[in-house]
Scaffold this motif. Structure first.
Motif, mmCIF file in Angstrom:
data_model
loop_
_atom_site.group_PDB
_atom_site.id
_atom_site.type_symbol
_atom_site.label_atom_id
_atom_site.label_comp_id
_atom_site.label_asym_id
_atom_site.label_seq_id
_atom_site.Cartn_x
_atom_site.Cartn_y
_atom_site.Cartn_z
ATOM 1 N N THR A 44 48.586 46.537 31.437
ATOM 2 C CA THR A 44 50.279 47.737 31.402
ATOM 3 C C THR A 44 50.258 48.568 32.511
ATOM 4 O OG1 THR A 44 51.306 46.053 29.565
ATOM 5 C CG2 THR A 44 52.651 47.230 31.308
ATOM 6 N N PHE A 45 49.152 49.482 31.638
ATOM 7 C CA PHE A 45 49.279 50.592 32.750
ATOM 8 C C PHE A 45 48.137 50.486 33.598
ATOM 9 C CE2 PHE A 45 50.989 52.548 28.588
ATOM 10 C CZ PHE A 45 51.293 53.178 29.078
ATOM 11 N N GLY A 46 47.440 49.880 33.708
ATOM 12 C CA GLY A 46 46.447 49.406 34.756
ATOM 13 C C GLY A 46 47.417 48.918 36.123
ATOM 14 N N MET A 47 48.935 47.889 36.336
ATOM 15 C CA MET A 47 49.052 47.322 37.003
ATOM 16 C C MET A 47 50.636 47.935 37.641
ATOM 17 S SD MET A 47 48.087 44.532 38.593
ATOM 18 C CE MET A 47 46.360 45.783 38.462
ATOM 19 N N ARG A 48 51.150 49.135 36.775
ATOM 20 C CA ARG A 48 52.800 50.635 36.807
ATOM 21 C C ARG A 48 52.961 50.057 37.538
ATOM 22 N NH1 ARG A 48 48.312 53.440 36.339
ATOM 23 N NH2 ARG A 48 48.357 55.861 36.649
ATOM 24 N N LYS A 49 51.451 50.033 39.074
ATOM 25 C CA LYS A 49 52.381 50.984 39.987
ATOM 26 C C LYS A 49 51.807 49.730 41.780
ATOM 27 C CE LYS A 49 49.801 54.418 40.286
ATOM 28 N NZ LYS A 49 48.794 55.809 40.101
ATOM 29 N N THR A 50 51.019 48.404 41.057
ATOM 30 C CA THR A 50 51.165 47.691 41.787
ATOM 31 C C THR A 50 50.482 48.295 43.190
ATOM 32 O OG1 THR A 50 53.092 46.298 42.317
ATOM 33 C CG2 THR A 50 51.767 45.812 40.056
ATOM 34 N N ALA A 51 49.814 48.881 43.050
ATOM 35 C CA ALA A 51 49.865 49.557 44.818
ATOM 36 C C ALA A 51 48.418 48.697 45.353
ATOM 37 C CB ALA A 51 48.405 50.658 44.778
ATOM 38 N N LEU A 52 47.968 48.585 46.878
ATOM 39 C CA LEU A 52 48.288 48.590 47.632
ATOM 40 C C LEU A 52 46.334 48.538 47.718
ATOM 41 C CD1 LEU A 52 48.987 45.787 49.657
ATOM 42 C CD2 LEU A 52 48.907 47.493 51.297
ATOM 43 N N VAL A 53 46.284 50.113 47.619
ATOM 44 C CA VAL A 53 44.920 50.514 47.653
ATOM 45 C C VAL A 53 44.951 51.030 45.977
ATOM 46 C CG1 VAL A 53 43.435 52.591 47.946
ATOM 47 C CG2 VAL A 53 45.302 51.604 50.272
ATOM 48 N N PRO A 54 44.065 50.268 45.387
ATOM 49 C CA PRO A 54 44.167 50.331 43.520
ATOM 50 C C PRO A 54 44.020 51.882 43.043
ATOM 51 C CG PRO A 54 42.840 48.813 44.092
ATOM 52 C CD PRO A 54 43.232 49.222 45.431
ATOM 53 N N ASP A 55 44.368 52.637 42.113
ATOM 54 C CA ASP A 55 43.260 53.905 41.465
ATOM 55 C C ASP A 55 42.422 52.951 40.521
ATOM 56 O OD1 ASP A 55 44.873 52.418 39.419
ATOM 57 O OD2 ASP A 55 46.020 54.365 39.137
ATOM 58 N N ARG A 56 41.663 53.774 40.124
ATOM 59 C CA ARG A 56 41.062 53.069 39.661
ATOM 60 C C ARG A 56 41.331 52.496 38.157
ATOM 61 N NH1 ARG A 56 36.899 58.614 37.859
ATOM 62 N NH2 ARG A 56 37.178 59.202 40.851
ATOM 63 N N TRP A 57 41.803 53.083 37.391
ATOM 64 C CA TRP A 57 42.451 52.025 36.085
ATOM 65 C C TRP A 57 43.054 50.537 36.640
ATOM 66 C CZ3 TRP A 57 46.118 53.806 31.953
ATOM 67 C CH2 TRP A 57 45.413 53.563 30.719
ATOM 68 N N GLN A 58 44.166 50.711 38.432
ATOM 69 C CA GLN A 58 44.228 49.026 38.652
ATOM 70 C C GLN A 58 42.688 48.492 38.806
ATOM 71 O OE1 GLN A 58 47.244 49.606 41.579
ATOM 72 N NE2 GLN A 58 46.936 47.254 41.858
ATOM 73 N N SER A 59 41.636 48.820 39.462
ATOM 74 C CA SER A 59 40.437 48.257 40.067
ATOM 75 C C SER A 59 39.818 47.227 38.601
ATOM 76 C CB SER A 59 39.557 49.723 41.134
ATOM 77 O OG SER A 59 40.439 50.167 42.217
ATOM 78 N N GLY A 60 39.548 48.274 37.531
ATOM 79 C CA GLY A 60 39.372 47.879 36.694
ATOM 80 C C GLY A 60 39.966 46.258 35.957
ATOM 81 N N VAL A 61 41.472 46.426 36.666
ATOM 82 C CA VAL A 61 42.035 45.095 35.946
ATOM 83 C C VAL A 61 41.516 44.420 36.471
ATOM 84 C CG1 VAL A 61 44.338 44.501 35.512
ATOM 85 C CG2 VAL A 61 43.754 46.482 34.420
ATOM 86 N N GLU A 62 41.549 44.383 37.510
ATOM 87 C CA GLU A 62 41.746 43.420 38.997
ATOM 88 C C GLU A 62 39.939 43.068 39.482
ATOM 89 O OE1 GLU A 62 42.783 45.315 42.493
ATOM 90 O OE2 GLU A 62 44.828 45.518 42.403
ATOM 91 N N MET A 63 39.252 43.898 38.168
ATOM 92 C CA MET A 63 37.980 43.335 38.721
ATOM 93 C C MET A 63 37.944 42.430 37.368
ATOM 94 S SD MET A 63 35.813 47.194 39.481
ATOM 95 C CE MET A 63 34.119 46.350 38.431
ATOM 96 N N CYS A 64 37.757 42.191 36.502
ATOM 97 C CA CYS A 64 38.255 40.880 34.901
ATOM 98 C C CYS A 64 38.838 40.491 36.088
ATOM 99 C CB CYS A 64 38.862 41.632 34.138
ATOM 100 S SG CYS A 64 38.059 43.488 33.188
ATOM 101 N N TYR A 65 39.910 40.058 36.996
ATOM 102 C CA TYR A 65 40.822 39.458 36.730
ATOM 103 C C TYR A 65 40.043 38.390 38.481
ATOM 104 C CZ TYR A 65 44.508 36.303 39.404
ATOM 105 O OH TYR A 65 45.419 35.529 39.580
ATOM 106 N N GLU A 66 38.779 38.731 38.748
ATOM 107 C CA GLU A 66 38.489 38.550 39.904
ATOM 108 C C GLU A 66 37.438 38.012 39.496
ATOM 109 O OE1 GLU A 66 38.862 41.587 42.955
ATOM 110 O OE2 GLU A 66 39.968 39.994 43.836
ATOM 111 N N PHE A 67 36.678 38.976 37.949
ATOM 112 C CA PHE A 67 35.736 37.943 37.817
ATOM 113 C C PHE A 67 35.723 36.713 37.422
ATOM 114 C CE2 PHE A 67 32.934 38.620 33.548
ATOM 115 C CZ PHE A 67 31.484 38.035 34.586
ATOM 116 N N ILE A 68 36.970 36.888 36.664
ATOM 117 C CA ILE A 68 37.172 35.706 35.852
ATOM 118 C C ILE A 68 37.239 34.745 36.559
ATOM 119 C CG2 ILE A 68 38.447 34.524 33.989
ATOM 120 C CD1 ILE A 68 36.350 36.274 32.993
ATOM 121 N N ALA A 69 38.170 35.040 37.507
ATOM 122 C CA ALA A 69 38.413 33.791 38.526
ATOM 123 C C ALA A 69 37.427 33.475 39.294
ATOM 124 C CB ALA A 69 39.596 34.860 39.366
ATOM 125 N N LYS A 70 36.528 34.112 39.735
ATOM 126 C CA LYS A 70 35.536 33.199 40.132
ATOM 127 C C LYS A 70 34.860 32.692 39.853
ATOM 128 C CE LYS A 70 32.036 35.350 43.296
ATOM 129 N NZ LYS A 70 30.886 34.650 42.990
#
Lengths: 249, 167
Positions: A44-70
């Motif tokens: 939730t906090f990682g995705m609180r801004k859903t920024a186009l250029v992610p901060d570290r936290w958002q990157s972490g969430v996205e990394m998990c997502y993309e890792f499993i998606a891949k």
């Protein structure tokens, strides 16, 4: 001196009985709720801004997502995409549970070191995957147990082997995670016990307590690796089973 | 081994189902689509930027071609202009030359005429002087008195002959 296995004891905190079933709130339940909270906060906090250029936290969430998606895409292909939320939940749940179990405090508890929990998860995966297989292919899914190109007299031997290996999947899946977690935590406890016992003896023994302590530090690093690796393996094997159900051999 | 205590199988599995189901609903309902949305948005933005960059590059390329074309056009224009100007100047120079040479020729003719006039005048004067000198000489040396008319006749004959010889 307590047994190194004592850490695995389930302690009821609140006794709850519903229709004769014991659903007490235990330290295991607390660890599960903590896992749920940690994942929810992380995402939730990682995705609180859903920024186009992610901060570290958002990157972490996205990394998990993309890792499993891949991983899902590589093993099960595009057909497996609709099962992504389940695989992602499974991975995050096991990963967070393993890592939270590594935090040393009074009520430290790792529910993935309980065969009841891992076997329940593995059984759910097994039943789900088998149902998907039958829904996708109908009774043709049974030909999954017939190896291609084998002569008929070998089939008498091979079909039972295939069926047994298929049925043992939930066992291997659950025992792998369970055994890894139990072994790691027991080792940590045993060497932690050495530190305490040697320290209590005093003198030269107290100084030599440094050795098991150093070992614990190294082992903690290894256990963190195992925690991540086992979550990955659990999710990965689920993807493979899913691929078998979707595409057969 | 506490894990084998069957009494805690049911409560653990119950809480597992509750917690896992909650987490699954959260993930499938809200988190996963949100993350997918962000990733899609980013991919679209990158793809859009790439398309935009390509468009701008094509624009720059066409501008460059246009610039080069206009440059070469200007160059050939200048060359043509220089050529026509040169022709024009040549014409003007020729005209001026002709005008000047006509004027000079006229002047020269006039001067020639004046010279001829002066020459004739001088020659006629020379004839008179010569006639007088001749009659004087003849009178002094021979003591003869000759008519000026006759002297003039002889001199004219001689002068014409010598002039003819000179020509």
């Amino acid at each position: 001196m307590a047994s190194p296995l004592e850490q695995f004891t389930v302690k009821p905190w609140v006794q709850i009985d519903v229709a004769g079933y014991d659903i007490s709130f235990t330290n295991s339940s607390a660890a599960m709720l903590a896992t749920l909270a940690v994942i929810t906060i992380f995402v939730t906090f990682g995705m609180r801004k859903t920024a186009l250029v992610p901060d570290r936290w958002q990157s972490g969430v996205e990394m998990c997502y993309e890792f499993i998606a891949k991983m899902l895409g590589d093993t099960a292909g595009p057909d497996g995409r609709k099962y992504f939320p389940f695989i992602f939940t499974l991975f995050m749940f096991v990963l967070a549970a393993n890592l939270i179990g590594m935090v040393p405090w009074l009520h430290s508890f790792t529910f993935t070191s309980h065969i009841a929990v891992t076997f329940a998860m593995a059984t759910f995966v097994f039943i789900g995957v088998t149902l998907i297989g039958f829904i996708t292919h109908g009774f043709k899914f049974l030909s999954f147990f017939v190896p291609h190109g084998a002569p008929w007299y070998l089939l008498i031997l091979l079909i039972p082997i295939e069926i047994i290996s298929y049925l043992s999947r939930p066992i291997s899946l659950s025992v792998r995670l369970f055994a890894n977690m139990v072994a790691g935590h027991t080792m940590l406890k045993v060497f932690g016990g050495f530190v305490v016992s040697l320290g209590a003896l005093g003198g030269v023994f107290a100084v030599s307590a440094f050795l098991p302590f150093a070992f614990i530090v190294a082992l903690t690093g290894l256990e963190l690796l195992v925690a991540c690796l086992q979550a990955y393996v659990f999710a990965m094997l689920t993807c493979l089973y899913l691929n078998d159900a979707l595409h057969m051999h | 081994m506490p894990q084998l205590d069957i009494a805690f199988f049911v409560p653990q599995i119950f809480w597992l189902i509750v917690v896992f189901a909650t987490l699954y609903i959260f993930m499938a309902g809200s988190a996963a689509p949100k993350i997918a949305g962000v990733l899609k948005k980013r991919q679209d933005a990158i793809a859009g930027d790439l398309v935009e960059a390509e468009k701008l590059q094509a624009k720059a390329e066409s501008a460059r071609v246009l610039y080069e074309k206009s440059q070469s056009e200007a160059r050939s224009n200048v060359a043509a202009m220089v050529l026509s100007k040169r022709e024009e100047l040549k014409d003007i120079a020729e005209k001026e030359y002709l005008k000047l040479s006509k004027k000079l020729t006229a002047k020269a003719d006039k001067a020639q005429m004046r010279i001829d006039e002066a020459k004739n005048k001088a020659l006629s004067e020379v004839r008179e002087v010569a006639t007088e000198v001749c009659s004087e000489i003849v009178l002094k040396i021979a003591g003869l008195k000759i008519e000026v008319k006759d002297v003039a006749k002889v001199i004219d004959a001689n002068t014409n002959a010598s002039l003819k010889g000179e020509d």
